[in-house]
Structures are given as structure tokens and as C-alpha cells.
Write a protein that holds these residues in place. Structure first.
Motif, PDB file in Angstrom:
ATOM      1  N   GLN A  64      42.361   5.964  10.263  1.00  0.00           N
ATOM      2  CA  GLN A  64      42.674   5.086  11.396  1.00  0.00           C
ATOM      3  C   GLN A  64      43.027   3.694  10.906  1.00  0.00           C
ATOM      4  N   TYR A  65      42.284   3.186   9.883  1.00  0.00           N
ATOM      5  CA  TYR A  65      42.537   1.842   9.374  1.00  0.00           C
ATOM      6  C   TYR A  65      43.935   1.735   8.762  1.00  0.00           C
ATOM      7  N   PHE A  66      44.278   2.672   7.879  1.00  0.00           N
ATOM      8  CA  PHE A  66      45.582   2.583   7.215  1.00  0.00           C
ATOM      9  C   PHE A  66      46.733   2.799   8.210  1.00  0.00           C
ATOM     10  N   HIS A  67      46.484   3.574   9.258  1.00  0.00           N
ATOM     11  CA  HIS A  67      47.495   3.721  10.304  1.00  0.00           C
ATOM     12  C   HIS A  67      47.703   2.383  11.013  1.00  0.00           C
ATOM     13  N   TRP A  68      46.578   1.706  11.330  1.00  0.00           N
ATOM     14  CA  TRP A  68      46.667   0.389  11.973  1.00  0.00           C
ATOM     15  C   TRP A  68      47.344  -0.613  11.056  1.00  0.00           C
ATOM     16  N   LEU A  69      46.932  -0.638   9.778  1.00  0.00           N
ATOM     17  CA  LEU A  69      47.489  -1.603   8.822  1.00  0.00           C
ATOM     18  C   LEU A  69      48.999  -1.387   8.645  1.00  0.00           C
ATOM     19  N   GLY A  70      49.417  -0.125   8.568  1.00  0.00           N
ATOM     20  CA  GLY A  70      50.847   0.165   8.429  1.00  0.00           C
ATOM     21  C   GLY A  70      51.645  -0.367   9.606  1.00  0.00           C
ATOM     22  N   ASN A  71      51.124  -0.203  10.800  1.00  0.00           N
ATOM     23  CA  ASN A  71      51.814  -0.721  11.987  1.00  0.00           C
ATOM     24  C   ASN A  71      51.890  -2.242  11.980  1.00  0.00           C
ATOM     25  N   VAL A  72      50.767  -2.892  11.572  1.00  0.00           N
ATOM     26  CA  VAL A  72      50.740  -4.362  11.548  1.00  0.00           C
ATOM     27  C   VAL A  72      51.758  -4.902  10.548  1.00  0.00           C
ATOM     28  N   LEU A  73      51.859  -4.252   9.385  1.00  0.00           N
ATOM     29  CA  LEU A  73      52.829  -4.707   8.379  1.00  0.00           C
ATOM     30  C   LEU A  73      54.263  -4.588   8.884  1.00  0.00           C
ATOM     31  N   HIS A  74      54.471  -3.748   9.878  1.00  0.00           N
ATOM     32  CA  HIS A  74      55.800  -3.638  10.501  1.00  0.00           C
ATOM     33  C   HIS A  74      55.892  -4.493  11.773  1.00  0.00           C
ATOM     34  N   GLY A  75      54.884  -5.374  11.983  1.00  0.00           N
ATOM     35  CA  GLY A  75      54.914  -6.279  13.128  1.00  0.00           C
ATOM     36  C   GLY A  75      54.491  -5.649  14.439  1.00  0.00           C
TER      37      GLY A  75
END
Length: 316
Positions: A64-75
Motif C-alpha cells: 500500500q505504501y509503495f503504491h501511494w508513493l508511486g502516485n505521489v511521485l507522479h503528482g
């Protein structure tokens, strides 16, 4: 200076990463989850389980964390679990009132505290010194919620000269004067703790500088005490005080959460409370990330101001 700023920005990246990891796991370890909001007799257990699966809440926490982080890095901060609105839109709507409240409180705190701190140091062990010291301790010690409720009772309920809460009068489109009237109480309550803390630092810093030999020499040359204090002493005393500005930002963010809730000020602090109550993970993570960026930026600006105020400080 440029290399120093670049190094600090590079150091901030792993710090931000650590903050997001810590926040994400702490939030997810808390009891309950966002799907509990949908629990009622009209929704079956199977539907709730399908909702959890759709939101990814059944995945391992690290996924869940890496999914969230990936989305944040794409804004992409995602959607609110509670309102289904884009998180970035919700934050943009609320950040203006919070910046207005924090800015007003910070300016008010410094306008009040710096002259009082100088006066207290100049009149050490006098009635003025004892009075200002007592008031500064009261400002630091009284919790914001208690001070806020007391202010509402006195100025809104009894005297009826200031509104109890909100940002504008109910049912009106508002205006500059209306917003300022609603801003007075929350800004004063938020500024009280910062001002009390700042008075103590200004007083201590001024006392240390006022005892220096070069100021005794200045007085011996016949310079007026006002000139010695405000021209020569204040310039050197203000340098250690600058470090407090960075710390005040952290206090402001924490204080804004409580103050906005008490006065129903429609800012990020009030939004944070709602996100906590509804276990709105995506919204909470976005607010925490913004708060971490603001604190790190404030500390960097503080260090740069240090170099500007005191040319002896080199960062190479």
C-alpha cells in the motif's frame, strides 16, 4: 551558499522519505479503517469486503505504501476515502485560510514579543520585568483550547464584540472587514504561545548582549541608552533569535490544528481532524507530507537568514 542550499535539499529527500514511511505505518497501525464509515444495517459484510478490496486495504502495508508513493511521485495524491473528492483539490481549498491564520498569528506574535522582550531585559528585576515574565509564562503554559474557549466566552458570549467562529458571517459572502473580525480571536490565541516563548528568548539574548564590554564602552562615550539598546545590542541579539523562527513554524502547524477546530476556521487544521476521525488515509498522508515540506523549508530559510544577518557565518 548555492552548494550549501543544494546539499540541504539533497539531505531533505531521505528525511522526507523517512517521514512518509513513519507516518504511513503509524496511520495504518491505528485501530479501524476507512470502510468502517460504511458499516450500517443496509450494507452486507460481502459488500464491505469488496469495498476494502477495491481500496487496496487488504494488500500488505508495504505494498500500500509503495503504491501511494508511486502516485505521489507522479503528482497524484489520490481521492479522499470519505468524500471521494481529489485530495489535491481539498487541500488547495483549505490551504489559503490556514496560511492567513498562521501568517497573522506569526506577525502578531513578533510585533508583541520583541519590544516586550527588549523592555524586560532593559529593566531587569524591575516590576516591568516580573510582570512581562509572568505573562510570558502564562502564554506558554495555558493550553490553546482553554484559552480559545475563554476568549469565546468573554469576547463573543459576554461582550458580544467578536464572532464565535467561522471565517465569515453565516449566510453572507463575506468581505475583508468580515474576515478580519473573524480572524482576531483565533490569531490571538495561536499567537499567545509563540509570543510567550519569544519573549523569553529575546530577554535572555538581550541580557547576554547587554553585558558585553563594547556596550559598556558605548555608554561610557555618552550614547543614549535607547541607541545602545536598539541599535547596537539588538542587532547582535537578534541572531540567535532567528533559530526560533524555524521552531515556531512547527509550533504553528500543531497549534493551528487545535485553534482551527475550536473556532471552526475552515483550514487544513480542521481538515486534519476530520481526516483523523474518518480514517481518511490518503488525505492524512498528503497533509503530513505538506507539513514536513513546510518545516524543512522553514529550517533551510532560517539557516540562510543566519548567513545574511551575520556575515561571519560561512557555509563553504
Amino acid at each position: 551558499m548555492f552548494q550549501y542550499i543544494l546539499r540541504r535539499l539533497l539531505i531533505a529527500i531521505p528525511i522526507l522519505f523517512g517521514v512518509t514511511v513513519f507516518n504511513f505505518f503509524i496511520i495504518n497501525l491505528a485501530p479501524g479503517n476507512p470502510v468502517e464509515m460504511f458499516v450500517n444495517p443496509n450494507i452486507s459484510a460481502e459488500d464491505i469486503e469488496l469495498k476494502k478490496e477495491a481500496l487496496g486495504l487488504n494488500d500488505p502495508i508495504y505494498e500500500q505504501y509503495f503504491h501511494w508513493l508511486g502516485n505521489v511521485l507522479h503528482g497524484d495524491f489520490g481521492f479522499s476515502y470519505a468524500t471521494h473528492e481529489p485530495v489535491s483539490q481539498m487541500i488547495l481549498e483549505r490551504i489559503g485560510p490556514t496560511l492567513l491564520l498562521m501568517g497573522a498569528a506569526l506577525i502578531l506574535a513578533y510585533i508583541i514579543s520583541i519590544p516586550i522582550g527588549i523592555l524586560s531585559a532593559s529593566k531587569q528585576y524591575s516590576l516591568t520585568d516580573y510582570t512581562t515574565t509572568t505573562l510570558s509564562f502564562l502564554g506558554i503554559s495555558i493550553p490553546a483550547f482553554f484559552l480559545g474557549l475563554g476568549a469565546i466566552y468573554i469576547f463573543s458570549v459576554k461582550l458580544q464584540i467578536l464572532p464565535t467562529g467561522g471565517m465569515t458571517k453565516l449566510g453572507s459572502s463575506g468581505g475583508f472587514g468580515d474576515v478580519m473580525m473573524h480572524l482576531i480571536l483565533p490569531a490571538v490565541v495561536l499567537a499567545a504561545g509563540i509570543a510567550g516563548n519569544m519573549v523569553r528568548y529575546v530577554r535572555s539574548s538581550m541580557l547576554e548582549v547587554l553585558g558585553q564590554d563594547y556596550l559598556r564602552t558605548a555608554r561610557a562615550k555618552g550614547l543614549k541608552n535607547f541607541v545602545v539598546t536598539n541599535k547596537h545590542a539588538l542587532k547582535n541579539a537578534i541572531i540567535p533569535i532567528i533559530t526560533i523562527i524555524g521552531m515556531d513554524v512547527t509550533i504553528l502547524i500543531g497549534g493551528a490544528v487545535v485553534t482551527e477546530q475550536i473556532f471552526q476556521w475552515p483550514g487544513l487544521g480542521q481538515l486534519t481532524i476530520k481526516a483523523i476521525m474518518s480514517r481518511d488515509y490518503s488525505l492524512l498522508m498528503a497533509i503530513n507530507l505538506i507539513a514536513a515540506v513546510v518545516v524543512l523549508s522553514a529550517n533551510l530559510l532560517t539557516d540562510i537568514m543566519y548567513a545574511i544577518v551575520d556575515p561571519r557565518i560561512k557555509y563553504n
